[in-house]
Design a protein around this motif. Structure first.
Motif, PDB file in Angstrom:
ATOM      1  N   PRO A 118       0.860  -1.255   0.072  1.00 58.19           N
ATOM      2  CA  PRO A 118      -0.050   0.120   0.123  1.00 58.19           C
ATOM      3  C   PRO A 118       0.889   1.275   0.004  1.00 58.19           C
ATOM      4  O   PRO A 118       2.106   1.127   0.614  1.00 58.19           O
ATOM      5  CB  PRO A 118      -0.998  -0.057   1.424  1.00 58.19           C
ATOM      6  CG  PRO A 118       0.022  -1.026   2.160  1.00 58.19           C
ATOM      7  CD  PRO A 118       0.745  -2.019   1.404  1.00 58.19           C
ATOM      8  N   GLY A 119       0.236   2.353  -0.702  1.00 55.22           N
ATOM      9  CA  GLY A 119       1.079   3.613  -0.609  1.00 55.22           C
ATOM     10  C   GLY A 119       0.157   4.934  -0.202  1.00 55.22           C
ATOM     11  O   GLY A 119      -1.072   4.600  -0.387  1.00 55.22           O
ATOM     12  N   ALA A 120       0.523   5.789   0.469  1.00 59.68           N
ATOM     13  CA  ALA A 120       0.022   6.957   0.671  1.00 59.68           C
ATOM     14  C   ALA A 120       1.083   8.008   1.145  1.00 59.68           C
ATOM     15  O   ALA A 120       2.292   7.938   1.281  1.00 59.68           O
ATOM     16  CB  ALA A 120      -1.035   6.827   1.819  1.00 59.68           C
ATOM     17  N   THR A 121       0.556   9.128   2.073  1.00 59.24           N
ATOM     18  CA  THR A 121       1.539   9.854   2.488  1.00 59.24           C
ATOM     19  C   THR A 121       2.126   9.429   3.972  1.00 59.24           C
ATOM     20  O   THR A 121       1.283   8.445   4.603  1.00 59.24           O
ATOM     21  CB  THR A 121       0.619  11.147   3.045  1.00 59.24           C
ATOM     22  OG1 THR A 121      -0.092  11.147   3.831  1.00 59.24           O
ATOM     23  CG2 THR A 121       0.165  11.937   1.713  1.00 59.24           C
ATOM     24  N   PRO A 122       3.298   9.545   4.296  1.00 56.71           N
ATOM     25  CA  PRO A 122       3.574   9.125   5.518  1.00 56.71           C
ATOM     26  C   PRO A 122       2.666   9.416   6.669  1.00 56.71           C
ATOM     27  O   PRO A 122       2.558   8.238   7.398  1.00 56.71           O
ATOM     28  CB  PRO A 122       4.809   9.934   5.742  1.00 56.71           C
ATOM     29  CG  PRO A 122       5.591  10.129   4.308  1.00 56.71           C
ATOM     30  CD  PRO A 122       4.111  10.652   3.555  1.00 56.71           C
ATOM     31  N   GLN A 123       2.120  10.131   6.765  1.00 59.83           N
ATOM     32  CA  GLN A 123       1.090  10.522   8.018  1.00 59.83           C
ATOM     33  C   GLN A 123       0.103   9.719   7.945  1.00 59.83           C
ATOM     34  O   GLN A 123      -0.387   9.110   8.848  1.00 59.83           O
ATOM     35  CB  GLN A 123       0.829  11.857   8.011  1.00 59.83           C
ATOM     36  CG  GLN A 123       1.733  13.109   8.300  1.00 59.83           C
ATOM     37  CD  GLN A 123       2.631  13.199   7.072  1.00 59.83           C
ATOM     38  OE1 GLN A 123       2.315  13.073   5.921  1.00 59.83           O
ATOM     39  NE2 GLN A 123       3.992  13.869   7.285  1.00 59.83           N
ATOM     40  N   THR A 255      11.206  -2.680  17.452  1.00 59.53           N
ATOM     41  CA  THR A 255      10.508  -2.256  16.077  1.00 59.53           C
ATOM     42  C   THR A 255      10.840  -1.270  15.521  1.00 59.53           C
ATOM     43  O   THR A 255      10.425  -0.209  16.474  1.00 59.53           O
ATOM     44  CB  THR A 255       9.136  -3.032  16.203  1.00 59.53           C
ATOM     45  OG1 THR A 255       9.069  -4.497  16.676  1.00 59.53           O
ATOM     46  CG2 THR A 255       8.469  -2.969  14.688  1.00 59.53           C
ATOM     47  N   PHE A 256      11.193  -1.141  14.407  1.00 58.10           N
ATOM     48  CA  PHE A 256      11.305   0.403  13.675  1.00 58.10           C
ATOM     49  C   PHE A 256      10.510   0.414  12.379  1.00 58.10           C
ATOM     50  O   PHE A 256      10.433  -0.535  11.761  1.00 58.10           O
ATOM     51  CB  PHE A 256      12.774   0.608  13.617  1.00 58.10           C
ATOM     52  CG  PHE A 256      13.761   0.372  14.485  1.00 58.10           C
ATOM     53  CD1 PHE A 256      14.161   1.647  15.620  1.00 58.10           C
ATOM     54  CD2 PHE A 256      14.571  -0.810  15.169  1.00 58.10           C
ATOM     55  CE1 PHE A 256      14.963   1.693  16.394  1.00 58.10           C
ATOM     56  CE2 PHE A 256      15.235  -0.830  15.998  1.00 58.10           C
ATOM     57  CZ  PHE A 256      15.620   0.211  16.776  1.00 58.10           C
ATOM     58  N   VAL A 257       9.621   1.431  12.153  1.00 55.02           N
ATOM     59  CA  VAL A 257       8.856   1.584  11.160  1.00 55.02           C
ATOM     60  C   VAL A 257       9.622   2.823  10.395  1.00 55.02           C
ATOM     61  O   VAL A 257       9.528   3.922  11.311  1.00 55.02           O
ATOM     62  CB  VAL A 257       7.367   1.712  11.416  1.00 55.02           C
ATOM     63  CG1 VAL A 257       6.516   1.567  10.291  1.00 55.02           C
ATOM     64  CG2 VAL A 257       7.202   0.613  12.472  1.00 55.02           C
ATOM     65  N   TYR A 258       9.640   2.625   9.205  1.00 57.68           N
ATOM     66  CA  TYR A 258      10.416   3.787   8.233  1.00 57.68           C
ATOM     67  C   TYR A 258       9.322   3.993   7.116  1.00 57.68           C
ATOM     68  O   TYR A 258       8.637   3.136   6.559  1.00 57.68           O
ATOM     69  CB  TYR A 258      11.666   3.322   7.724  1.00 57.68           C
ATOM     70  CG  TYR A 258      12.705   3.010   8.746  1.00 57.68           C
ATOM     71  CD1 TYR A 258      13.400   3.976   9.363  1.00 57.68           C
ATOM     72  CD2 TYR A 258      12.893   1.644   8.958  1.00 57.68           C
ATOM     73  CE1 TYR A 258      14.424   3.316  10.132  1.00 57.68           C
ATOM     74  CE2 TYR A 258      13.594   0.964  10.070  1.00 57.68           C
ATOM     75  CZ  TYR A 258      14.568   1.990  10.699  1.00 57.68           C
ATOM     76  OH  TYR A 258      15.285   1.379  11.362  1.00 57.68           O
ATOM     77  N   ALA A 259       9.178   5.345   6.732  1.00 58.18           N
ATOM     78  CA  ALA A 259       8.580   5.722   5.498  1.00 58.18           C
ATOM     79  C   ALA A 259       9.510   5.983   4.621  1.00 58.18           C
ATOM     80  O   ALA A 259      10.422   6.642   4.544  1.00 58.18           O
ATOM     81  CB  ALA A 259       7.773   7.007   5.969  1.00 58.18           C
ATOM     82  N   VAL A 260       9.238   5.313   3.348  1.00 55.82           N
ATOM     83  CA  VAL A 260      10.301   5.374   2.157  1.00 55.82           C
ATOM     84  C   VAL A 260       9.542   5.767   0.929  1.00 55.82           C
ATOM     85  O   VAL A 260       8.581   5.621   0.577  1.00 55.82           O
ATOM     86  CB  VAL A 260      11.177   4.053   2.095  1.00 55.82           C
ATOM     87  CG1 VAL A 260      11.994   3.801   3.453  1.00 55.82           C
ATOM     88  CG2 VAL A 260      10.434   2.909   1.842  1.00 55.82           C
ATOM     89  N   ALA A 282       3.883   8.264  -3.961  1.00 58.16           N
ATOM     90  CA  ALA A 282       3.598   7.588  -2.910  1.00 58.16           C
ATOM     91  C   ALA A 282       4.597   6.995  -2.061  1.00 58.16           C
ATOM     92  O   ALA A 282       5.585   6.486  -2.540  1.00 58.16           O
ATOM     93  CB  ALA A 282       2.485   6.524  -3.176  1.00 58.16           C
ATOM     94  N   ALA A 283       4.217   6.978  -0.652  1.00 60.19           N
ATOM     95  CA  ALA A 283       5.345   6.472   0.237  1.00 60.19           C
ATOM     96  C   ALA A 283       4.875   5.194   0.742  1.00 60.19           C
ATOM     97  O   ALA A 283       3.653   4.836   0.610  1.00 60.19           O
ATOM     98  CB  ALA A 283       5.615   7.635   1.396  1.00 60.19           C
ATOM     99  N   SER A 284       5.686   4.463   1.394  1.00 58.48           N
ATOM    100  CA  SER A 284       5.554   3.252   1.681  1.00 58.48           C
ATOM    101  C   SER A 284       6.102   2.996   3.151  1.00 58.48           C
ATOM    102  O   SER A 284       7.272   3.549   3.457  1.00 58.48           O
ATOM    103  CB  SER A 284       5.605   2.077   0.966  1.00 58.48           C
ATOM    104  OG  SER A 284       7.082   1.918   0.608  1.00 58.48           O
ATOM    105  N   LEU A 285       5.843   1.937   3.895  1.00 53.47           N
ATOM    106  CA  LEU A 285       6.457   1.704   5.123  1.00 53.47           C
ATOM    107  C   LEU A 285       7.148   0.483   4.974  1.00 53.47           C
ATOM    108  O   LEU A 285       6.802  -0.560   4.412  1.00 53.47           O
ATOM    109  CB  LEU A 285       5.289   1.470   6.137  1.00 53.47           C
ATOM    110  CG  LEU A 285       4.226   2.515   6.496  1.00 53.47           C
ATOM    111  CD1 LEU A 285       3.087   2.339   7.532  1.00 53.47           C
ATOM    112  CD2 LEU A 285       5.108   3.700   6.923  1.00 53.47           C
TER     113      LEU A 285
END
Length: 374
Positions: A118-123, A255-260, A282-285
């Motif tokens: 899935p993709g969207a804005t980081p927020q 656990t680390f969650v990054y937006a890329v 689009a960003a993804s996590l």
């Protein structure tokens, strides 16, 4: 008229020959005089036995004066030095042997998604993920309540946890580390006995369980991936226990969650990176779980360093064939893993510590309660 031998005044008492006749009985003959032993007393003897000499005799030590004190001081120093050497040799307690650094053992497991990423804005992505309530950055790496151990004080335990926290922050959250920049801040925290292995892993990464760069740190391929948001979401736990009278063990599970996003011009998938083109804009996590064991000797506590004994990293969404030993090659929004499966393993290849592994990444879900915010 007096005789020729008489005195002019005549003999004493007017008697012929005077008193000479009185001493005739004590006249010594010549043989007696010769046989007599003459003894002359000294002046000191003539003064009597109770006489004290005017000048006292000075002994040899007193004549030395200051030299005697210097000799005594030197003797005392030599005696003290000899005693110290003897006690050092004969001391019943031996100094603890220096702990030798052990090599890192690591596993890196890619997690493949079931469907399209899935993709969207980081927020929006963070708000609708399991990381919605995670803290941001270093604030998510908190020290637990601390108690002293049998051989380490509470302050030493806190120092060990602090070094471990610094390592997690520098190796998992520093933007330079994440994007292929300088790794010197991470290197400075390692025990000197592990530096050769660290340098080899960064220069020639391999998934042999010893030389994976991603066993030491989180790093994305800078040619394909950039951070869409520098606010990494973090949650997990730190704990410390006494490993031996001379070392502490610190366990980290985070656990680390990054937006890329893909880099400009890097929208096309690389070999083994998945199927499909990324969704423009689009960003993804990317979710990374790191389970690590650190050892800290007393010398490490003084030097603010640690040993990384074990590292287990799971990251997704990745393709099973992405080879994440050098860097993470995530799938971007709009891509999927297709029919990618782990490559075959050879159980007879004893030179490879761990076989190729691949897991399945759970699908994105609605927000759920995470670990309580501390």
């Amino acid at each position: 008229m007096t005789g020729p031998g008489d005195p002019p005044e005549g003999t004493p008492n007017g008697a012929p020959g005077g008193g000479e006749d009185e001493y005739r009985s004590v006249v010594f003959d010549e043989s007696f005089v010769r046989a007599a032993r003459l003894q002359e007393f000294s002046a000191d003897e003539r003064l009597g036995e109770h006489h004290s000499p005017a000048v006292k005799t000075r002994h040899a030590w007193r004549r030395l004066g200051g030299s005697r004190q210097a000799v005594l001081l030197v003797l005392l120093i030599v005696l003290a030095f000899g005693t110290a050497v003897y006690m050092g040799i004969r001391h019943p307690y031996k100094n603890p042997d220096t702990l030798r650094a052990q090599p890192l053992r690591s596993t890196v497991v890619p997690l493949a998604p079931r469907g399209v990423v899935p993709g969207a804005t980081p927020q929006d992505l963070f708000a609708h993920s399991a990381a919605a309530n995670y803290r941001i950055g270093a604030a998510g790496v908190n020290l637990p309540a601390v108690a002293r151990t049998e051989h380490f004080s509470g302050g030493q335990v806190v120092a060990a946890l602090t070094v471990a926290k610094d390592y997690l922050v520098r190796s998992s959250l520093d933007p330079a580390t994440l994007t292929g920049g300088s790794v010197r801040p991470v290197r400075l925290l390692l025990d000197t006995g592990q530096l050769d292995q660290f340098d080899r892993s960064l220069a020639h990464p391999d998934d042999n369980g010893r030389d994976a760069a991603t066993g030491w740190l989180v790093r994305f391929d800078p040619k394909q991936t950039r951070l869409a948001d520098h606010d990494v979401r973090v949650d997990g736990t730190l704990s410390a226990s006494e490993l031996s009278p001379d070392a502490l063990d610190v366990t980290a599970d985070y656990t680390f969650v990054y937006a890329v996003r893909p880099v400009s011009g890097g929208q096309h998938s690389a070999p083994g990176q998945g199927v499909g083109k990324p969704t423009p804009g689009a960003a993804s996590l990317v979710t990374v779980r790191r389970e690590m064991h650190f050892r800290l000797s007393r010398e490490n506590l003084t030097d603010h360093r640690l040993e990384v004994l074990q590292s287990s990293l799971q990251a997704g969404p990745l393709a099973c064939s992405s080879q994440p030993a050098d860097a993470l090659h995530p799938l971007f929004a709009g891509q999927h893993a297709g029919n990618d499966r782990p490559t075959g393993t050879d159980p007879f290849a004893r030179d490879r510590v761990n076989p190729s592994l691949c897991g399945e990444l759970a699908p994105a879900a609605e927000p759920r309660p995470s670990h309580p915010v501390r």
